[in-house]
Design a protein around this motif. Structure first.
Motif, mmCIF file in Angstrom:
data_model
loop_
_atom_site.group_PDB
_atom_site.id
_atom_site.type_symbol
_atom_site.label_atom_id
_atom_site.label_comp_id
_atom_site.label_asym_id
_atom_site.label_seq_id
_atom_site.Cartn_x
_atom_site.Cartn_y
_atom_site.Cartn_z
ATOM 1 N N ALA A 1 20.846 92.023 43.247
ATOM 2 C CA ALA A 1 20.195 93.326 43.110
ATOM 3 C C ALA A 1 19.601 93.884 44.194
ATOM 4 C CB ALA A 1 19.225 92.943 41.899
ATOM 5 N N TYR A 2 19.049 93.140 45.007
ATOM 6 C CA TYR A 2 18.358 93.718 46.242
ATOM 7 C C TYR A 2 19.613 94.327 47.037
ATOM 8 C CZ TYR A 2 15.956 94.219 50.643
ATOM 9 O OH TYR A 2 15.415 94.833 51.799
ATOM 10 N N MET A 3 20.621 93.359 47.403
ATOM 11 C CA MET A 3 21.787 93.880 48.138
ATOM 12 C C MET A 3 22.295 95.178 47.538
ATOM 13 S SD MET A 3 23.544 90.452 49.379
ATOM 14 C CE MET A 3 24.850 91.408 50.427
ATOM 15 N N ALA A 4 22.615 95.247 46.207
ATOM 16 C CA ALA A 4 23.064 96.250 45.739
ATOM 17 C C ALA A 4 22.151 97.640 45.862
ATOM 18 C CB ALA A 4 23.493 96.148 44.097
ATOM 19 N N ALA A 5 21.046 97.294 45.883
ATOM 20 C CA ALA A 5 20.126 98.728 45.872
ATOM 21 C C ALA A 5 19.924 99.119 47.452
ATOM 22 C CB ALA A 5 18.723 98.219 45.328
ATOM 23 N N TYR B 1 32.746 95.541 59.137
ATOM 24 C CA TYR B 1 32.694 93.958 59.054
ATOM 25 C C TYR B 1 31.336 93.696 58.060
ATOM 26 C CZ TYR B 1 31.577 89.202 59.909
ATOM 27 O OH TYR B 1 31.393 87.886 60.267
ATOM 28 N N VAL B 2 30.389 94.312 58.245
ATOM 29 C CA VAL B 2 29.203 93.903 57.528
ATOM 30 C C VAL B 2 29.559 94.604 56.078
ATOM 31 C CG1 VAL B 2 26.816 94.125 57.111
ATOM 32 C CG2 VAL B 2 27.602 94.006 59.608
ATOM 33 N N ALA B 3 30.099 95.611 55.966
ATOM 34 C CA ALA B 3 30.306 96.301 54.689
ATOM 35 C C ALA B 3 31.319 95.294 53.778
ATOM 36 C CB ALA B 3 31.206 97.783 54.754
ATOM 37 N N PHE B 4 31.905 94.378 54.211
ATOM 38 C CA PHE B 4 32.654 93.399 53.443
ATOM 39 C C PHE B 4 31.861 92.827 52.618
ATOM 40 C CE2 PHE B 4 33.953 88.950 52.726
ATOM 41 C CZ PHE B 4 35.393 89.040 52.262
ATOM 42 N N TRP B 5 30.642 92.086 53.190
ATOM 43 C CA TRP B 5 29.799 91.287 52.364
ATOM 44 C C TRP B 5 28.864 92.357 51.362
ATOM 45 C CZ3 TRP B 5 31.302 86.685 53.331
ATOM 46 C CH2 TRP B 5 31.627 86.350 54.788
ATOM 47 N N ALA B 6 28.743 93.384 51.677
ATOM 48 C CA ALA B 6 28.184 94.340 50.688
ATOM 49 C C ALA B 6 28.964 94.500 49.401
ATOM 50 C CB ALA B 6 27.689 95.446 51.263
ATOM 51 N N MET B 7 30.469 94.617 49.747
ATOM 52 C CA MET B 7 31.312 94.962 48.827
ATOM 53 C C MET B 7 31.641 93.648 47.913
ATOM 54 S SD MET B 7 31.832 98.389 48.926
ATOM 55 C CE MET B 7 29.845 98.313 49.357
ATOM 56 N N ASN B 8 31.847 92.602 48.743
ATOM 57 C CA ASN B 8 31.991 91.546 47.828
ATOM 58 C C ASN B 8 30.913 90.967 46.877
ATOM 59 O OD1 ASN B 8 33.682 88.869 47.804
ATOM 60 N ND2 ASN B 8 31.822 88.050 48.356
ATOM 61 N N LEU C 1 28.851 93.355 45.501
ATOM 62 C CA LEU C 1 29.124 94.382 44.182
ATOM 63 C C LEU C 1 30.287 93.834 43.286
ATOM 64 C CD1 LEU C 1 29.269 97.978 45.642
ATOM 65 C CD2 LEU C 1 27.357 96.888 44.596
ATOM 66 N N TYR C 2 31.389 93.241 43.747
ATOM 67 C CA TYR C 2 32.421 92.673 42.960
ATOM 68 C C TYR C 2 32.051 91.496 42.330
ATOM 69 C CZ TYR C 2 35.957 96.158 44.023
ATOM 70 O OH TYR C 2 36.823 97.435 44.253
ATOM 71 N N GLU C 3 31.507 90.592 42.930
ATOM 72 C CA GLU C 3 30.862 89.667 42.204
ATOM 73 C C GLU C 3 29.806 89.720 40.951
ATOM 74 O OE1 GLU C 3 31.420 86.188 42.800
ATOM 75 O OE2 GLU C 3 32.999 86.898 44.285
ATOM 76 N N MET C 4 29.408 90.978 40.901
ATOM 77 C CA MET C 4 28.528 91.257 39.754
ATOM 78 C C MET C 4 29.226 91.547 38.514
ATOM 79 S SD MET C 4 25.594 93.650 41.857
ATOM 80 C CE MET C 4 24.268 93.750 40.682
ATOM 81 N N GLU C 5 30.674 91.632 38.679
ATOM 82 C CA GLU C 5 31.493 91.614 37.520
ATOM 83 C C GLU C 5 31.215 92.816 36.525
ATOM 84 O OE1 GLU C 5 31.977 87.746 35.622
ATOM 85 O OE2 GLU C 5 33.365 87.181 37.333
ATOM 86 N N SER C 6 30.886 94.041 37.044
ATOM 87 C CA SER C 6 30.459 95.376 36.152
ATOM 88 C C SER C 6 31.393 96.421 36.660
ATOM 89 C CB SER C 6 29.029 95.649 36.674
ATOM 90 O OG SER C 6 28.680 97.048 36.073
ATOM 91 N N PRO C 7 32.116 97.015 35.545
ATOM 92 C CA PRO C 7 32.839 98.048 35.565
ATOM 93 C C PRO C 7 32.190 99.181 36.485
ATOM 94 C CG PRO C 7 33.112 97.474 33.344
ATOM 95 C CD PRO C 7 31.992 96.400 34.047
ATOM 96 N N THR D 1 33.328 100.579 40.139
ATOM 97 C CA THR D 1 33.524 102.000 40.606
ATOM 98 C C THR D 1 32.860 102.267 41.801
ATOM 99 O OG1 THR D 1 34.122 102.804 38.350
ATOM 100 C CG2 THR D 1 33.129 104.380 39.815
ATOM 101 N N GLU D 2 31.534 101.684 41.862
ATOM 102 C CA GLU D 2 30.721 102.213 43.120
ATOM 103 C C GLU D 2 31.346 101.764 44.438
ATOM 104 O OE1 GLU D 2 26.157 100.843 44.700
ATOM 105 O OE2 GLU D 2 26.764 100.424 42.490
#
Length: 228
Positions: free
Chosen positions: A6-10, A20-27, A29-35, A39-40
């Motif tokens: 939640a902290y990372m997503a916010a 390169y760092v964006a990879f971990w942030a996007m991963n 988001l996808y690990e949260m398994e939320s439509p 979309t974000e």
């Protein structure tokens, strides 16, 4: 772990300079398994990579989103997620397992298709969705099987999925596994996905959901008597 996610997503958006760092942030988001998070992630790709793709002098990708050397392969972060999340194809454990996962994550897209390279060969996938249906076509390479995860929470304004067909056969209906499609078995459902195991071959799945019905009000007494 959930509080970290939640902290990372916010806080990721303003803090990241490098793809390169964006990879971990996007991963994350996808690990949260939320439509909504799916979309974000797509919105982030469109926004942050617009400047990267606009630079055409070298035909390569930049070190930073708006600056830096233009010779960095890790700038291709969206390509990874378009393959492994949007199309949904990735390895299921080590190669010895002889399995892949096919788990499409539509986000705000209405269709996608492509061929994903895996250790077991090419996996062609195409999917499309309508307000109350989702269709997936995929080919599982010879010699392996696939966990096919069909999205169950991507139908705004609809009740939960009521039916799944596989190669034209109704295999799941109103929460019950019916079977009947050779080479297909049911793993389970969790409100987010309906999961199946499919053997090698060509598969066509369709998930359908019924639109929510407006409540019906029946008045059993004369209206004049009720408002006196």
């Amino acid at each position: 772990m959930e509080s970290v996610r939640a902290y990372m997503a916010a806080n990721y958006s303003a803090a990241i300079r490098y793809p390169y760092v964006a990879f971990w942030a996007m991963n994350n988001l996808y690990e949260m398994e939320s439509p909504a998070r799916d979309t974000e992630a797509l919105a982030y790709f469109r926004s942050k990579w617009a400047a990267v793709m606009a630079r055409t002098d070298t035909g390569t990708l930049t070190e930073e989103f708006n600056a830096g050397e233009s010779c960095h392969a890790f700038g291709a972060v969206p390509a990874c997620f378009l393959s492994t999340r949007v199309l949904g194809v990735r390895m299921d454990g080590p190669r010895a397992n002889a399995r892949v996962v096919i788990e499409p994550r539509p986000g705000d897209l209405t269709s996608a298709s492509g061929t994903v390279v895996t250790d077991h060969g090419l996996v062609p996938v195409g999917w499309s969705r309508a307000p109350s249906s989702f269709t997936l076509n995929a080919t599982v390479p010879a010699g392996i099987s696939a966990t096919v995860a069909l999205p169950a929470n991507v139908f705004p304004g609809c009740a939960p999925p009521e039916r799944v067909t596989a190669n034209g056969i109704v295999v799941w209906e109103n929460g019950a596994w019916l079977g009947g499609a050779p080479g297909l078995s049911f793993q389970g459902a969790d409100g987010k996905f309906l999961r199946f195991t499919a053997v090698a071959g060509e598969w066509s799945f369709q998930v359908t959901a019924a639109p929510n019905q407006a409540p019906t009000v029946t008045i059993s007494e004369p209206l004049g008597d009720l408002i006196r």
